[in-house]
Motif scaffolding. Structure first.
Motif, PDB file in Angstrom:
ATOM      1  N   CYS A 261       0.841  -1.206   0.000  1.00 43.90           N
ATOM      2  CA  CYS A 261       0.000   0.000   0.000  1.00 43.90           C
ATOM      3  C   CYS A 261       0.875   1.255   0.000  1.00 43.90           C
ATOM      4  O   CYS A 261       1.803   1.372   0.809  1.00 43.90           O
ATOM      5  CB  CYS A 261      -0.900   0.020   1.231  1.00 43.90           C
ATOM      6  N   ILE A 262       0.558   2.187  -0.903  1.00 48.57           N
ATOM      7  CA  ILE A 262       1.204   3.501  -0.928  1.00 48.57           C
ATOM      8  C   ILE A 262       0.088   4.535  -0.899  1.00 48.57           C
ATOM      9  O   ILE A 262      -0.646   4.705  -1.879  1.00 48.57           O
ATOM     10  CB  ILE A 262       2.069   3.671  -2.190  1.00 48.57           C
ATOM     11  N   ILE A 263      -0.055   5.205   0.240  1.00 51.94           N
ATOM     12  CA  ILE A 263      -1.205   6.085   0.483  1.00 51.94           C
ATOM     13  C   ILE A 263      -0.703   7.424   1.011  1.00 51.94           C
ATOM     14  O   ILE A 263       0.387   7.513   1.568  1.00 51.94           O
ATOM     15  CB  ILE A 263      -2.177   5.466   1.528  1.00 51.94           C
ATOM     16  N   ASN A 264      -1.506   8.480   0.866  1.00 56.29           N
ATOM     17  CA  ASN A 264      -1.173   9.733   1.540  1.00 56.29           C
ATOM     18  C   ASN A 264      -2.228  10.015   2.601  1.00 56.29           C
ATOM     19  O   ASN A 264      -3.416  10.102   2.323  1.00 56.29           O
ATOM     20  CB  ASN A 264      -1.057  10.890   0.542  1.00 56.29           C
ATOM     21  N   ALA A 279     -12.299  -6.825   0.535  1.00 57.57           N
ATOM     22  CA  ALA A 279     -12.260  -7.398  -0.817  1.00 57.57           C
ATOM     23  C   ALA A 279     -11.666  -8.809  -0.825  1.00 57.57           C
ATOM     24  O   ALA A 279     -11.644  -9.461  -1.879  1.00 57.57           O
ATOM     25  CB  ALA A 279     -11.451  -6.486  -1.733  1.00 57.57           C
ATOM     26  N   GLY A 280     -11.174  -9.262   0.332  1.00 55.39           N
ATOM     27  CA  GLY A 280     -10.635 -10.615   0.415  1.00 55.39           C
ATOM     28  C   GLY A 280      -9.127 -10.697   0.357  1.00 55.39           C
ATOM     29  O   GLY A 280      -8.566 -11.790   0.251  1.00 55.39           O
ATOM     30  N   GLY A 281      -8.448  -9.545   0.441  1.00 48.86           N
ATOM     31  CA  GLY A 281      -6.992  -9.537   0.391  1.00 48.86           C
ATOM     32  C   GLY A 281      -6.369  -9.243   1.743  1.00 48.86           C
ATOM     33  O   GLY A 281      -7.072  -9.046   2.737  1.00 48.86           O
ATOM     34  N   GLU A 282      -5.039  -9.207   1.762  1.00 51.21           N
ATOM     35  CA  GLU A 282      -4.296  -8.911   2.990  1.00 51.21           C
ATOM     36  C   GLU A 282      -3.255  -7.831   2.713  1.00 51.21           C
ATOM     37  O   GLU A 282      -2.381  -8.018   1.867  1.00 51.21           O
ATOM     38  CB  GLU A 282      -3.593 -10.176   3.514  1.00 51.21           C
ATOM     39  N   PRO A 283      -3.329  -6.683   3.394  1.00 50.79           N
ATOM     40  CA  PRO A 283      -2.327  -5.622   3.189  1.00 50.79           C
ATOM     41  C   PRO A 283      -0.961  -6.046   3.704  1.00 50.79           C
ATOM     42  O   PRO A 283      -0.855  -6.724   4.731  1.00 50.79           O
ATOM     43  CB  PRO A 283      -2.886  -4.439   3.985  1.00 50.79           C
ATOM     44  N   ALA A 284       0.075  -5.649   2.981  1.00 51.69           N
ATOM     45  CA  ALA A 284       1.438  -5.990   3.372  1.00 51.69           C
ATOM     46  C   ALA A 284       2.075  -4.920   4.244  1.00 51.69           C
ATOM     47  O   ALA A 284       3.113  -5.162   4.859  1.00 51.69           O
ATOM     48  CB  ALA A 284       2.304  -6.209   2.131  1.00 51.69           C
ATOM     49  N   ASN A 285       1.450  -3.734   4.270  1.00 53.67           N
ATOM     50  CA  ASN A 285       2.064  -2.654   5.025  1.00 53.67           C
ATOM     51  C   ASN A 285       1.101  -1.482   5.187  1.00 53.67           C
ATOM     52  O   ASN A 285       0.088  -1.391   4.494  1.00 53.67           O
ATOM     53  CB  ASN A 285       3.324  -2.143   4.309  1.00 53.67           C
ATOM     54  N   PHE A 286       1.439  -0.632   6.123  1.00 56.77           N
ATOM     55  CA  PHE A 286       0.872   0.715   6.238  1.00 56.77           C
ATOM     56  C   PHE A 286       1.967   1.643   5.764  1.00 56.77           C
ATOM     57  O   PHE A 286       3.095   1.596   6.270  1.00 56.77           O
ATOM     58  CB  PHE A 286       0.498   0.992   7.700  1.00 56.77           C
ATOM     59  N   LEU A 287       1.679   2.510   4.776  1.00 51.37           N
ATOM     60  CA  LEU A 287       2.678   3.471   4.319  1.00 51.37           C
ATOM     61  C   LEU A 287       1.986   4.777   3.978  1.00 51.37           C
ATOM     62  O   LEU A 287       1.144   4.826   3.092  1.00 51.37           O
ATOM     63  CB  LEU A 287       3.445   2.942   3.100  1.00 51.37           C
ATOM     64  N   ASP A 288       2.363   5.822   4.709  1.00 53.68           N
ATOM     65  CA  ASP A 288       1.835   7.168   4.480  1.00 53.68           C
ATOM     66  C   ASP A 288       2.963   8.016   3.901  1.00 53.68           C
ATOM     67  O   ASP A 288       3.950   8.294   4.578  1.00 53.68           O
ATOM     68  CB  ASP A 288       1.329   7.752   5.798  1.00 53.68           C
ATOM     69  N   ILE A 289       2.828   8.412   2.630  1.00 47.84           N
ATOM     70  CA  ILE A 289       3.899   9.188   1.993  1.00 47.84           C
ATOM     71  C   ILE A 289       3.824  10.674   2.347  1.00 47.84           C
ATOM     72  O   ILE A 289       4.713  11.441   1.997  1.00 47.84           O
ATOM     73  CB  ILE A 289       3.893   9.025   0.455  1.00 47.84           C
TER      74      ILE A 289
END
Length: 394
Positions: A261-264, A279-289
């Motif tokens: 995930c690449i989010i602001n 949606a049935g997936g698994e996030p690999a990270n929290f990332l706030d740019i």
């Protein structure tokens, strides 16, 4: 930022907190030498990792001879210690702390934390030391003493005395307890700590009050004004993904999923991870740019996400207010060409310069899956991941 037990004890010992005599060792030979320096006939060999519950995992051993000290050091050094706080991967033991044994008459618990609800520093103490605070709260909730400290005036002597009397200490120990409590608070305050825990704080047979263990965490945002604390950082104890990102000024927390995930914005990042789960997936990270993401910063974010070999797809979700979608789009294209993005990439842009951003992506000629809404982006990321996984399996 966390530090090791021996480092925390060094800070405490400068502020009227008694600690056992001890020394650092990086090899079995050094360990036996430290034991001979300390003297006596019994020592404690402690693995130095950023985790509690070391004793239950074999990371703390009492030894009664040089050979036992050497054997304990040999068994610990260079190996990963797995505790209930490290997760299954464990943490590498690269240093040991050799310490004198103490005649324990009573074990206490002492903690200082930032209580965000009351916006105060909170002192937590209990006469039931030796257990984790969660265990104490469950089994003996009435034993927990809580005192909040006003940030304007700081901790007062009368508060320290109230805690000492609440712990049921003998009158002759009250003065020592007050000195210990005030010293702990000074360390917490002066070094911008977020947590200080002494468990156990012991009353010895000869009537002393000694910190037998110590853990400390610090506010990373304040390290710029605490260089002496910054120097205590041990990157080998940190998640390498988080270290890579933090060294590049990115807010990153590693998770166990496979969709990067690449989010602001922290709130949008949390919402995006929730939508991926739905949606049935698994996030690999929290990332706030962050709010002012340049193309170079976006490229760094891609490098941080792709440093995790478990990532099989990437979702970029940007709502541009302070930021600009065209900058982000330029960063995405730059990352694809410079970093090499070999996994499915879903991009959802919204806000300032969104049409320009979408035009840049469309005209780049790169393989980018564009989504209009967050829900659509999450669905497309999960779908792309499954399609890519299926293709590889075939």
């Amino acid at each position: 930022m966390d530090i090791h037990e021996y480092q925390a004890k060094e800070l405490l010992s400068r502020n009227s907190v008694q600690i056992p005599r001890g020394g650092l060792a990086y090899s079995p030979e050094q360990a036996t030498y430290r034991a001979s320096e300390i003297g006596g006939g019994k020592w404690v060999v402690k693995a130095q990792i950023h985790s509690g519950a070391r004793g239950k995992a074999g990371g703390i051993r009492v030894c009664e001879s040089d050979k036992e000290v050497s054997d304990a050091a040999e068994a610990m050094l260079g190996r990963k210690l797995v505790t209930n706080q490290t997760g299954p991967k464990g943490k590498l033991v690269s240093r040991l702390y050799i310490e004198e044994t103490v005649d324990i008459r009573q074990e206490l618990y002492l903690g200082i934390v930032l209580d965000r609800k009351s916006e105060r520093v909170m002192i937590v103490a209990s006469a039931s030391g030796g257990m984790e605070i969660e265990e104490i709260a469950e089994k003996e909730p009435d034993s927990i003493i809580r005192v909040t400290v006003d940030p304007g005036g700081g901790m007062q002597q009368f508060q320290a005395r109230e805690i000492a009397f609440g712990l049921g200490l003998e009158n002759k120990l009250i003065g020592k307890a007050v000195d210990t409590l005030m010293g702990c608070y000074r360390v917490f305050r002066d070094y911008d700590a977020t947590m200080l825990e002494i468990n156990p704080l012991v009353v010895t047979g000869d009537g002393n009050l000694i910190a037998l263990d110590a853990k400390m965490s610090f506010d990373e945002n304040a390290l710029f004004r605490r260089p002496e604390i910054s120097e205590l950082r041990d990157k080998s104890q940190e998640d390498p993904r988080e270290t890579f990102a933090s060294d590049r000024g990115l807010s990153y927390v590693g998770l166990d999923g496979d969709i990067g995930c690449i989010i602001n914005g922290a709130g949008l990042a949390m919402a995006t991870m929730d939508m991926i789960k739905i949606a049935g997936g698994e996030p690999a990270n929290f990332l706030d740019i962050g709010g002012g993401a340049s193309p170079e910063r976006v490229s760094k974010a891609f490098r941080a996400v792709l440093a995790d070999k478990n990532v099989k797809a990437i979702l970029v979700n940007i709502f541009a207010g302070i930021n600009r979608c065209d900058w982000v789009a330029e960063g995405v294209v730059k990352a694809i060409r410079e970093v090499g993005v070999e996994v499915p990439l879903v991009v959802r842009l919204s806000g300032t310069k969104v049409e320009e951003g979408r035009r840049i992506l469309a005209e780049s000629g790169e393989s980018v899956i564009v989504a209009e809404t967050l829900a659509e982006a999450a669905d497309k990321a999960v779908e792309a991941l499954r399609s890519a996984s299926g293709a590889k399996a075939s």
